[in-house]
Each structure stands twice: as C-alpha cells, then as structure tokens.
Motif scaffolding. Structure first.
Motif, PDB file in Angstrom:
ATOM      1  N   HIS A  54       0.860  -1.231   0.034  1.00 22.18           N
ATOM      2  CA  HIS A  54       0.177   0.206  -0.056  1.00 22.18           C
ATOM      3  C   HIS A  54       0.892   1.125   0.019  1.00 22.18           C
ATOM      4  CE1 HIS A  54      -3.819  -1.957   0.262  1.00 22.18           C
ATOM      5  NE2 HIS A  54      -3.288  -2.756   1.045  1.00 22.18           N
TER       6      HIS A  54
ATOM      7  N   HIS B 133      -5.136   8.820   3.144  1.00 15.48           N
ATOM      8  CA  HIS B 133      -5.703   9.942   2.688  1.00 15.48           C
ATOM      9  C   HIS B 133      -5.688  11.299   3.506  1.00 15.48           C
ATOM     10  CE1 HIS B 133      -8.306   6.864   0.667  1.00 15.48           C
ATOM     11  NE2 HIS B 133      -8.498   7.713  -0.268  1.00 15.48           N
TER      12      HIS B 133
ATOM     13  N   HIS C 193      -3.378  13.531   2.025  1.00 16.62           N
ATOM     14  CA  HIS C 193      -3.948  14.261   0.959  1.00 16.62           C
ATOM     15  C   HIS C 193      -5.371  14.820   0.828  1.00 16.62           C
ATOM     16  CE1 HIS C 193      -1.082  11.210  -0.306  1.00 16.62           C
ATOM     17  NE2 HIS C 193      -0.789  11.845  -1.239  1.00 16.62           N
TER      18      HIS C 193
ATOM     19  N   CYS D 252      -8.311  11.118  -8.415  1.00 14.42           N
ATOM     20  CA  CYS D 252      -7.852   9.923  -8.089  1.00 14.42           C
ATOM     21  C   CYS D 252      -8.611   8.677  -8.517  1.00 14.42           C
ATOM     22  CB  CYS D 252      -7.139   9.811  -6.916  1.00 14.42           C
ATOM     23  SG  CYS D 252      -5.807  10.977  -6.445  1.00 14.42           S
TER      24      CYS D 252
ATOM     25  N   PHE E 127     -14.727   6.130  -9.557  1.00 18.00           N
ATOM     26  CA  PHE E 127     -16.130   6.734  -9.318  1.00 18.00           C
ATOM     27  C   PHE E 127     -17.033   7.257 -10.136  1.00 18.00           C
ATOM     28  CE2 PHE E 127     -14.273   7.700  -4.610  1.00 18.00           C
ATOM     29  CZ  PHE E 127     -14.103   6.376  -4.197  1.00 18.00           C
TER      30      PHE E 127
ATOM     31  N   GLU F 291     -13.580  -1.066  -6.102  1.00 22.51           N
ATOM     32  CA  GLU F 291     -12.483  -1.620  -5.028  1.00 22.51           C
ATOM     33  C   GLU F 291     -11.474  -0.782  -4.924  1.00 22.51           C
ATOM     34  OE1 GLU F 291     -12.055  -4.796  -8.409  1.00 22.51           O
ATOM     35  OE2 GLU F 291     -10.737  -5.186  -6.867  1.00 22.51           O
TER      36      GLU F 291
ATOM     37  N   CYS G 230      -7.803   0.604  -5.635  1.00 23.18           N
ATOM     38  CA  CYS G 230      -7.167   0.726  -6.845  1.00 23.18           C
ATOM     39  C   CYS G 230      -6.173  -0.340  -7.201  1.00 23.18           C
ATOM     40  CB  CYS G 230      -6.268   2.098  -6.689  1.00 23.18           C
ATOM     41  SG  CYS G 230      -6.651   3.313  -5.659  1.00 23.18           S
TER      42      CYS G 230
ATOM     43  N   PHE H 285       1.935   8.049 -11.610  1.00 20.86           N
ATOM     44  CA  PHE H 285       0.711   8.727 -10.853  1.00 20.86           C
ATOM     45  C   PHE H 285       1.040   9.452  -9.659  1.00 20.86           C
ATOM     46  CE2 PHE H 285      -2.942   8.187  -8.088  1.00 20.86           C
ATOM     47  CZ  PHE H 285      -3.825   8.858  -8.479  1.00 20.86           C
TER      48      PHE H 285
HETATM   49  C1  HEC Z   1      -4.445  11.605  -3.992  1.00 15.08           C
HETATM   50  C2  HEC Z   1      -5.138  10.643  -4.716  1.00 15.08           C
HETATM   51  C3  HEC Z   1      -6.560  10.328  -3.855  1.00 15.08           C
HETATM   52  C4  HEC Z   1      -7.467  11.161  -3.249  1.00 15.08           C
HETATM   53  C5  HEC Z   1      -7.771  12.503  -3.639  1.00 15.08           C
HETATM   54  C6  HEC Z   1      -8.600  10.325  -2.910  1.00 15.08           C
HETATM   55  N1  HEC Z   1      -8.102   8.927  -2.825  1.00 15.08           N
HETATM   56 FE1  HEC Z   1      -9.376   7.311  -2.025  1.00 15.08          FE
HETATM   57  N2  HEC Z   1      -7.455   6.110  -2.510  1.00 15.08           N
HETATM   58  C7  HEC Z   1      -6.455   6.694  -3.035  1.00 15.08           C
HETATM   59  C8  HEC Z   1      -5.885   5.499  -3.152  1.00 15.08           C
HETATM   60  C9  HEC Z   1      -4.159   5.540  -3.607  1.00 15.08           C
HETATM   61  C10 HEC Z   1      -6.343   4.212  -2.473  1.00 15.08           C
HETATM   62  C11 HEC Z   1      -5.686   3.162  -2.133  1.00 15.08           C
HETATM   63  C12 HEC Z   1      -4.896   3.091  -0.991  1.00 15.08           C
HETATM   64  C13 HEC Z   1      -4.154   1.827  -0.479  1.00 15.08           C
HETATM   65  O1  HEC Z   1      -4.507   0.835  -0.847  1.00 15.08           O
HETATM   66  O2  HEC Z   1      -3.306   1.920   0.154  1.00 15.08           O
HETATM   67  C14 HEC Z   1      -7.648   4.842  -2.201  1.00 15.08           C
HETATM   68  C15 HEC Z   1      -8.456   4.262  -1.328  1.00 15.08           C
HETATM   69  C16 HEC Z   1      -9.761   4.693  -0.874  1.00 15.08           C
HETATM   70  C17 HEC Z   1     -10.729   3.808  -0.407  1.00 15.08           C
HETATM   71  C18 HEC Z   1     -10.751   2.280   0.025  1.00 15.08           C
HETATM   72  C19 HEC Z   1     -10.989   1.212  -1.044  1.00 15.08           C
HETATM   73  C20 HEC Z   1     -10.822   0.032  -0.406  1.00 15.08           C
HETATM   74  O3  HEC Z   1     -11.680  -0.859  -0.779  1.00 15.08           O
HETATM   75  O4  HEC Z   1      -9.836  -0.312  -0.218  1.00 15.08           O
HETATM   76  C21 HEC Z   1     -11.810   4.718  -0.289  1.00 15.08           C
HETATM   77  C22 HEC Z   1     -13.267   4.172   0.242  1.00 15.08           C
HETATM   78  C23 HEC Z   1     -11.474   5.721  -1.124  1.00 15.08           C
HETATM   79  N3  HEC Z   1     -10.147   5.797  -1.121  1.00 15.08           N
HETATM   80  C24 HEC Z   1     -12.303   7.171  -0.879  1.00 15.08           C
HETATM   81  C25 HEC Z   1     -12.083   8.343  -1.321  1.00 15.08           C
HETATM   82  C26 HEC Z   1     -12.774   9.345  -1.116  1.00 15.08           C
HETATM   83  C27 HEC Z   1     -14.331   9.556  -0.634  1.00 15.08           C
HETATM   84  C28 HEC Z   1     -12.238  10.410  -1.602  1.00 15.08           C
HETATM   85  C29 HEC Z   1     -12.588  11.900  -1.552  1.00 15.08           C
HETATM   86  C30 HEC Z   1     -12.886  12.533  -0.299  1.00 15.08           C
HETATM   87  C31 HEC Z   1     -10.840  10.038  -1.906  1.00 15.08           C
HETATM   88  N4  HEC Z   1     -10.836   8.612  -1.573  1.00 15.08           N
HETATM   89  C32 HEC Z   1      -9.865  10.773  -2.322  1.00 15.08           C
HETATM   90  C33 HEC Z   1      -6.313   7.973  -3.665  1.00 15.08           C
HETATM   91  C34 HEC Z   1      -7.092   8.727  -3.416  1.00 15.08           C
END
Ligand code: HEC
Ligand code: HEC
Ligand code: HEC
Ligand code: HEC
Length: 316
Positions: free
Chosen positions: A225, A230, A233, A241, A245, A252, A254, A276
């Motif tokens: 990972h 988050h 960020h 990202c 969505f 699921e 990424c 990325f």
């Molecule tokens: C900078 C890029 C980025 C942004 C902006 C971002 N995400 Fe993510 N998100 C990711 C990444 C990369 C992962 C996978 C992280 C990992 O597995 O360690 C993730 C994982 C997730 C997951 C978990 C998915 C799973 O099943 O494991 C959820 C839910 C999620 N994000 C929701 C959101 C929401 C809602 C927002 C906006 C408020 C958001 N993210 C903004 C990059 C981002």
C-alpha cells in the motif's frame, strides 16, 4: 598512400562528438527536474556514469592523449558502482524488483553492468584477454562499449519520471554515437546487428509470450500500500484519483483492481503508480507547494513498524 582522413571518417568523428553534446544536454534537462533530497546521489552518480562512458567512447586513445580514455573509463566504473551501491544499498525495496516481473528499464540497467564487465575483462590482462588475443579482445572491448552506452541510455530514458524532452534528446545522442560506431568500426554491420539483436531481446520481454510469466509473478505479489494515507492528501477532489468513481469501473481498491487488469507491460502496476503518485508530488515541488515523495523509494516504501502503520491507518 592517402593519409588524409576521408569524408566518412570525418563525419563519423563529428557524429560521436555531436552525440556526446546531445547526451550532455539531456543530462542537463534531467538535472533541472525536481526530485527528493535523498535521491540526488543516485541520480547524479547514474548520470555521471552515462556521460563518462559516452565520453570514453567518443574520445578514444590517440598517440598524443593516450591516458584520457582510460581515465574516463575508470571514472565511469566508479560512478556506476556508486550508483548501484546507493540504490541497492540504501533502498531495500529495490531487491523486490529481482523477480520474474523485473521491469524492462531495470533489465537495461543490468545489461549495462554486464557490458561494462565484458569491456573490462576483454581489455585487462587475464584469462579472457589471453584466449581472445589482442585483436579480437580489442574488438570485444569496443563492441561492449557501444552496448554499454546503448543500455545505459535506454535505462535512463525508460526510468519513471523523466520528461519527454530528456528522452528524445538522450535517444538522439545515442543514435549519433551508434552512427559513428557503425562508420568507424571495420565491422560496422556486425555492430549494428549486435545492437539490433539486443534491442529485440529487450523489447521481447514486454510482449507475449515472454511477458506472460513476468506478469503472473507481478500479480501474485502481495499489494504494497506504499504508505498512502488520505490524511496526507486533504482537500483534493476524490474523482481526481478515483477515476473508478466516475467511469463506473467498480469500487474496489485501486491496487487490487489494477493488479488484476494489468495484462500488458505498459500497465505494469509499479511503473503506472510511480508516475501517478510521483508526478503529482514533483509538480507540487516545482510549484513550491507542500509535496510528497517523488523518486526516493523509501519515501513511499519505507518499512514502518507494522503497528505504527496500522495506527496511522486507523487514525484516518
Ligand atoms: C491523491 C489521490 C486520492 C484522493 C484525492 C482520494 N483517494 Fe481514496 N484512495 C486513493 C488510493 C491510492 C487508495 C488506495 C490506498 C491503499 O490501498 O493503500 C484509495 C482508497 C480509498 C478507499 C478504500 C478502497 C478499498 O476498498 O480499499 C476509499 C473508500 C476511498 N479511497 C475513498 C475516497 C474518497 C471518498 C475521497 C474523496 C474525499 C478520496 N478517496 C480521495 C487515492 C485517493
Ligand atoms: C475496478 C478497477 C479499477 C479501480 C478500482 C481503479 N482503476 Fe485505475 N484503471 C482501471 C482501468 C481498467 C484503466 C484503464 C486501463 C487502460 O487504459 O489500459 C485504469 C487506468 C488508470 C490510470 C491511467 C493509466 C495510464 O497510464 O493510462 C490511472 C493513473 C489509474 N487508473 C489510477 C487509479 C487509481 C489511483 C485508483 C484508485 C484511487 C484506480 N485507478 C482505481 C481500473 C481500475
Ligand atoms: C493529486 C496530487 C497527488 C497525488 C496523485 C498523490 N499525492 Fe501524495 N501528496 C500530495 C501532496 C500535496 C502531499 C503533501 C501534503 C502535505 O504535506 O501537506 C502529499 C504527501 C504524501 C505523503 C506524505 C509524505 C510525508 O511527509 O509524510 C506520502 C507518503 C504520499 N503523498 C504518498 C502518495 C502515494 C503513495 C500516492 C499514489 C498512490 C500519492 N501520494 C498520490 C499530492 C498527491
Ligand atoms: C510516490 C510514491 C512511490 C515512490 C517514490 C516509489 N514507489 Fe514503488 N510503488 C508505489 C505504489 C503506489 C506502488 C503500487 C503498489 C503495489 O504494487 O502493491 C508501487 C509498487 C512498487 C513495486 C511493485 C510491488 C509489487 O510487488 O507489486 C516495486 C518493486 C516498487 N514499487 C519499487 C520501488 C522502487 C525501487 C522505488 C525507488 C526507485 C520506488 N518503488 C519508489 C509508490 C512509490
């Protein structure tokens, strides 16, 4: 006998120098790109190795300058060993690349190291040199020099995070060096064939059937990972990202989805995610904003104590 250099020889010599200048320009373009403080040593040593070995190739020993070529060769070896030491020694995740899924850009790096070893062994007094004899030994030395320059330039042009301008300039510099070699070598056709064969072999790693086992190995490896949180960020649009969505590819994680869909080399999960994550951080650094890790592997892959990582995740 006509002792004046003919036109072809003259052009060949100029092509070598033009190639060297272009490589130097490409190196400057790369040096202007932001990177992490911890990555500068790896970057500078790698670029120094490329330039010194290309200079050794373009500036061969002449009766009035017998030592210049040797000095450049030893300097290139020192820079290359330093580059390998910094990357493999200080960035433990590097060793995870040494599976069947090793990326093509790393294969070209190993090819450069092998060519350096061959160039050295064919020229230094020793068993290989004795067996080849001076004339063949010398030819192996020169051919290995061209393979080395080609592999090193390809390695640098392919590694993630290098601009298109730098790639074009470096490959153009390499083309000039190779053209000079083909004109200058008595066995120019054999040299061209050797380089073409190696290029084909490296390219074949990216396409079926050779890519198959490599991608399988990649898919089987556990998801790393990469310290993504988050909470590091905030304030970014989710869809910036999470294309999934908006394009409805699914909901699921990424990384697990990308591992499953990656069927061609170009979609290798590490190269794609390195671009990325790292390019956004690089752009932020360039703009003088807060930024995350760019090229420094430890910035994203540092092995944190599992407890600490879980605590950071849980705290989100
Ligand atoms: C900078 C890029 C980025 C942004 C902006 C971002 N995400 Fe993510 N998100 C990711 C990444 C990369 C992962 C996978 C992280 C990992 O597995 O360690 C993730 C994982 C997730 C997951 C978990 C998915 C799973 O099943 O494991 C959820 C839910 C999620 N994000 C929701 C959101 C929401 C809602 C927002 C906006 C408020 C958001 N993210 C903004 C990059 C981002
Ligand atoms: C359910 C599957 C799925 C999920 C989840 C998913 N992706 Fe993708 N992603 C894809 C597919 C399919 C493509 C298109 C592949 C192609 O162009 O060959 C793609 C393309 C991309 C690309 C463009 C690649 C390129 O170089 O053209 C990026 C970047 C990317 N995804 C990042 C992410 C990030 C970051 C997340 C999580 C925040 C994520 N993806 C979640 C399936 C997914
Ligand atoms: C859209 C831009 C963007 C993308 C894409 C992005 N990041 Fe970041 N990242 C940032 C910014 C901005 C920060 C700095 C936040 C701060 O320090 O205020 C940051 C910080 C980080 C940090 C924290 C560094 C520290 O000092 O603790 C890590 C780790 C990180 N990012 C990992 C990732 C990973 C892994 C990905 C890809 C899965 C990723 N980031 C994708 C913008 C991005
Ligand atoms: C900006 C963050 C970032 C940096 C810097 C970074 N990586 Fe990664 N790396 C990732 C992400 C995200 C992935 C995708 C996660 C995965 O493959 O499970 C990844 C995947 C990988 C993988 C594949 C893991 C696997 O087995 O599937 C390897 C190997 C790897 N990185 C090595 C490196 C090396 C070596 C460096 C330094 C030269 C580096 N990374 C720098 C974020 C980063």
């Amino acid at each position: 006998m006509n002792t004046r250099p003919n036109l072809v020889q003259l052009l060949a010599r100029q092509a070598g120098r033009a190639g060297l200048l272009l490589l130097a320009a490409g190196v400057v373009v790369i040096l202007l790109r932001p990177t992490d403080a911890a990555w500068w040593a790896a970057r500078v040593l790698g670029l120094a190795a490329l330039l010194t070995m290309a200079a050794a190739l373009a500036l061969r020993p002449t009766p009035d300058r017998p030592r210049r070529h040797n000095l450049l060769g030893w300097a290139a070896l020192a820079a290359l060993l330093g580059h390998i030491g910094v990357v493999a020694g200080l960035q433990p995740v590097f060793w995870r690349w040494l599976t069947w899924a090793v990326p093509v850009e790393i294969v070209t790096g190993f090819l450069a190291v092998a060519a350096f070893a061959a160039a050295l062994a064919a020229q230094r007094p020793g068993r290989l040199r004795d067996r080849l004899g001076p004339i063949l030994g010398h030819r192996v030395h020169r051919f290995a020099g061209y393979v080395l320059a080609a592999a090193a330039a390809a390695h640098i042009a392919l590694v993630a995070g290098i601009s298109v301008v730098a790639v074009v300039v470096i490959l153009a510099g390499l083309a000039f060096l190779v053209v000079e070699g083909i004109f200058r070598e008595r066995h120019g056709v054999a040299l061209a064939a050797t380089l073409a064969l190696l290029t084909t072999a490296v390219a074949a790693l990216s396409i079926a059937p050779l890519a198959g086992p490599r991608l399988e190995a990649l898919r089987r490896s556990p998801v790393d990972h990469a310290n993504f949180l988050h909470s590091d960020h905030p304030g970014l649009a989710c869809a910036g990202c999470h294309h999934n969505f908006t394009d409805q590819t699914g909901n699921e994680n990424c990384l697990t989805c990308h591992k499953r869909i990656s069927t061609i080399e170009a979609m290798r999960i590490d190269r794609m995610f390195h671009a990325f994550c790292g390019e956004c951080h690089r752009a932020d650094k360039h703009a003088g904003k807060e930024f995350g890790p760019i090229d420094d592997c430890n910035g994203c892959h540092a092995k944190q104590a599992e407890g600490e990582k879980d605590a950071r995740r849980a705290a989100q």
